[in-house]
Structure formats: C-alpha cells, structure tokens
Scaffold this active site. Structure first.
Site, PDB file in Angstrom:
ATOM      1  N   PRO A  72      17.201  49.434 -23.655  1.00 37.70           N
ATOM      2  CA  PRO A  72      17.643  50.761 -24.098  1.00 37.70           C
ATOM      3  C   PRO A  72      18.015  50.783 -25.571  1.00 37.70           C
ATOM      4  O   PRO A  72      18.071  51.830 -26.198  1.00 37.70           O
ATOM      5  CB  PRO A  72      18.875  51.039 -23.225  1.00 37.70           C
ATOM      6  CG  PRO A  72      18.759  50.112 -22.073  1.00 37.70           C
ATOM      7  CD  PRO A  72      18.071  48.896 -22.596  1.00 37.70           C
ATOM      8  N   GLU A  95      22.641  42.160 -17.438  1.00 35.03           N
ATOM      9  CA  GLU A  95      23.095  42.986 -18.568  1.00 35.03           C
ATOM     10  C   GLU A  95      22.204  42.775 -19.785  1.00 35.03           C
ATOM     11  O   GLU A  95      22.519  43.240 -20.873  1.00 35.03           O
ATOM     12  CB  GLU A  95      24.538  42.638 -18.920  1.00 35.03           C
ATOM     13  CG  GLU A  95      25.525  42.825 -17.763  1.00 35.03           C
ATOM     14  CD  GLU A  95      25.339  44.170 -17.085  1.00 35.03           C
ATOM     15  OE1 GLU A  95      25.138  44.192 -15.864  1.00 35.03           O
ATOM     16  OE2 GLU A  95      25.369  45.195 -17.784  1.00 35.03           O
ATOM     17  N   ARG A 154      -5.391  50.943 -21.326  1.00 37.65           N
ATOM     18  CA  ARG A 154      -6.406  52.002 -21.256  1.00 37.65           C
ATOM     19  C   ARG A 154      -7.067  52.247 -22.617  1.00 37.65           C
ATOM     20  O   ARG A 154      -8.125  52.879 -22.691  1.00 37.65           O
ATOM     21  CB  ARG A 154      -5.799  53.286 -20.731  1.00 37.65           C
ATOM     22  CG  ARG A 154      -4.636  53.800 -21.576  1.00 37.65           C
ATOM     23  CD  ARG A 154      -3.905  54.981 -20.946  1.00 37.65           C
ATOM     24  NE  ARG A 154      -4.705  56.205 -21.064  1.00 37.65           N
ATOM     25  CZ  ARG A 154      -5.281  56.817 -20.050  1.00 37.65           C
ATOM     26  NH1 ARG A 154      -5.124  56.351 -18.837  1.00 37.65           N
ATOM     27  NH2 ARG A 154      -5.999  57.902 -20.237  1.00 37.65           N
ATOM     28  N   ASP A 191      -8.030  61.665 -25.761  1.00 38.30           N
ATOM     29  CA  ASP A 191      -8.078  62.259 -27.106  1.00 38.30           C
ATOM     30  C   ASP A 191      -7.226  63.512 -27.184  1.00 38.30           C
ATOM     31  O   ASP A 191      -6.530  63.740 -28.164  1.00 38.30           O
ATOM     32  CB  ASP A 191      -9.537  62.609 -27.465  1.00 38.30           C
ATOM     33  CG  ASP A 191     -10.358  61.338 -27.607  1.00 38.30           C
ATOM     34  OD1 ASP A 191     -11.593  61.420 -27.629  1.00 38.30           O
ATOM     35  OD2 ASP A 191      -9.721  60.259 -27.648  1.00 38.30           O
TER      36      ASP A 191
HETATM   37  C1  LIG Z   1      20.196  46.311 -17.436  1.00 38.12           C
HETATM   38  N1  LIG Z   1      19.855  46.943 -18.641  1.00 38.12           N
HETATM   39  C2  LIG Z   1      20.303  48.265 -18.876  1.00 38.12           C
HETATM   40  C3  LIG Z   1      19.270  46.252 -19.698  1.00 38.12           C
HETATM   41  C4  LIG Z   1      20.008  45.929 -20.851  1.00 38.12           C
HETATM   42  C5  LIG Z   1      19.412  45.241 -21.896  1.00 38.12           C
HETATM   43  C6  LIG Z   1      18.062  44.896 -21.801  1.00 38.12           C
HETATM   44  C7  LIG Z   1      17.318  45.207 -20.667  1.00 38.12           C
HETATM   45  C8  LIG Z   1      17.914  45.873 -19.603  1.00 38.12           C
HETATM   46  C9  LIG Z   1      17.085  46.195 -18.394  1.00 38.12           C
HETATM   47  N2  LIG Z   1      17.048  47.646 -18.217  1.00 38.12           N
HETATM   48  C10 LIG Z   1      16.340  48.463 -19.030  1.00 38.12           C
HETATM   49  C11 LIG Z   1      15.366  47.985 -19.889  1.00 38.12           C
HETATM   50  C12 LIG Z   1      14.694  48.919 -20.688  1.00 38.12           C
HETATM   51  C13 LIG Z   1      15.015  50.264 -20.592  1.00 38.12           C
HETATM   52  C14 LIG Z   1      14.298  51.276 -21.441  1.00 38.12           C
HETATM   53  N3  LIG Z   1      14.875  52.479 -21.593  1.00 38.12           N
HETATM   54  O1  LIG Z   1      13.224  50.981 -21.957  1.00 38.12           O
HETATM   55  C15 LIG Z   1      15.993  50.663 -19.722  1.00 38.12           C
HETATM   56  N4  LIG Z   1      16.645  49.777 -18.942  1.00 38.12           N
END
Ligand SMILES: CN(C)c1ccccc1CNc1ccc(C(N)=O)cn1
Length: 247
Positions: free
Chosen positions: A89, A116, A154, A169
């Site tokens: 995230p 986490e 793709r 496209d």
């Molecule tokens: C556990 N979490 C929150 C976490 C925290 C850090 C890294 C990966 C994760 C794995 N989760 C993810 C991964 C990607 C996305 C996105 N929006 O691309 C949403 N969540």
C-alpha cells in the site's frame, strides 16, 4: 518476458497466471511465470519466514534472509538483469503507463508481502520499485502480483488477437471505453440501440465512439483528461458532447 514471483502462496499466483490470455501467452512461450516460496529458503527446522517486530506491536514481519535467498536464486536462474518490485500500500500507484514500461523489460521479480510486510532493510537493499494496485489493504501482495502479471502478460507481442488488441487500444490511449451493444436490436424491456451503430456508416460510427469515450471520460474521470492533450478533432467532439449533455 520472464516474471518471477516470491510468495508464501505460490499456487494462487501460478493458477491465476495459467488462465485465459495470460495462460495462453505462457503456452506460446511469450511469457514465463515462475514462483518461489520463501519457506523453501528458510534454514531452521521450523522453516520460519516471519519474526516479531522490533519496537513491539501486533503482527509479524517477514524475515530478510529467506527472501534474500529466494531473490539470489531468482537472479541465478537466468542471465538477464531482474527489476525487483515489492507490492505494498506504500507503493506508487500502478498505471497503464507503468504497465507498458514493465512489459518491455526482459525480467521482473514480484515480492508478495504477508503479515505486516517485510523488513525495511530488504526493501532498501533489494527492491527497485514499490508499487500499489490501489488505495486499499489486502491480506497479501499476491493479488497485486496477479494484476501485474495479467496487465503485462497481455501486452506481450502475440498474446492478444486483433479483437482483443483493439479493445486494449481503446483503453490505452488514456480515455475510458465507449458503450458496446449487441443483439437484440430492440430489447423488449430495455429498448433499442443508438441508431448510428445500425447505420453501416463506419466513419460516423468511429466518430460516435470517439465522442462517447471523450464524453464518458469527461463525466466520470476528468482527471484522466488533464493528463493528456487533446487534438483539435477530439476537442471539438468533446465540446459537442458537452453542449448536448447540458442541454
Ligand atoms: C498486510 N499488508 C497490508 C501489507 C503491508 C506491506 C506490504 C504488503 C502487504 C500485503 N497487503 C497488501 C499488498 C499490496 C496492496 C496494494 N494496495 O497494492 C495492498 N495490501
């Protein structure tokens, strides 16, 4: 193109990449997707892949060494350099522009975090790019990896047939797609179809579709319009749409 995925749930990634256009791209050797489980690179008897967070707090953090060992094995598996991506995230938002850049690379590796996330030192020393598929929290990075595999897969030369690449496209020029219709010409509950589509006048149909794409983008995603200059013809079509819309 080769994509290596580091994940505690390799089956999820492998199976999603075996379906449809991407699965066929693999069969045609336009794309190669390999999965690597950090647990196979854990050195203790319990095959530990996570550790308690320094500083306390809930949850666990993925250990450096199993991931580092998996990445080393990935690099060793083929000669081309690997662009390493971490799905999180905290990453930059994935866009079609980014997808097109990735699709041109010989190799990418996708690291899927669970718990986490991973130890920051792994990100600092091994990750080239942190990417997010959207502003929401998932249980792991695997869905993000599946999204990148599909969007990039793709685009491999030969992956799409003519109809599919035409559809690609219509999105790729940065506008939303126009409406689509099929039989029946007259639906007994929901009525008819825009006349122009039944006219056989292909220039008028092209014009109508372009106008609808521009109008829809203006109505639903005006932010996409600011990102691209419109040529005079598009500007005129959009003005026409807007005049009709507010009338
Ligand atoms: C556990 N979490 C929150 C976490 C925290 C850090 C890294 C990966 C994760 C794995 N989760 C993810 C991964 C990607 C996305 C996105 N929006 O691309 C949403 N969540």
């Amino acid at each position: 193109m080769r994509i290596d995925v580091v994940s505690l749930f390799p089956d999820f990634v492998r199976q999603s990449a075996a379906i449809g256009v991407v699965g066929r791209a693999q069969q045609r050797e336009l794309l190669q997707v390999e999965t690597w489980n950090p647990r196979d690179f854990a050195t203790d008897n319990y095959r530990t892949v996570d550790g308690r967070p320094f500083g306390g707090g809930p949850g666990m953090v993925m250990l450096i060494d199993p991931l580092r060992a998996a990445l080393a094995a990935i690099r060793e598996a083929a000669p081309e350099p690997v662009h390493v991506i971490y799905l999180s995230p905290q990453g930059a938002r994935l866009t079609q522009k980014k997808v097109e850049a990735l699709a041109g690379m010989p190799r990418i590796a996708l690291i899927c975090g669970r718990y986490e996330g991973v130890d920051e030192r792994l990100i600092e020393h091994e990750v080239d790019e942190e990417l997010s598929i959207g502003d929401y929290v998932l249980s792991g990075g695997e869905l993000g990896a599946a999204v990148i595999i599909d969007a990039v897969g793709r685009l491999q030369e030969g992956a799409l047939n003519d109809a599919q690449s035409a559809q690609q496209d219509s999105f790729s020029d940065g506008l939303l797609d126009c409406p689509h219709y099929t039989r029946p010409v007259h639906h007994d509950v929901w009525g008819g179809v825009p006349e122009v589509l039944l006219s056989g006048d292909h220039a008028a149909i092209r014009r109508w579709r372009r106008k609808q794409s521009l109008g829809r983008t203006w109505l639903r995603r005006p932010d996409l319009l600011t990102q691209r200059a419109l040529d005079d013809e598009s500007r005129a079509l959009l003005d026409e749409f807007r005049r009709e819309y507010t009338r």
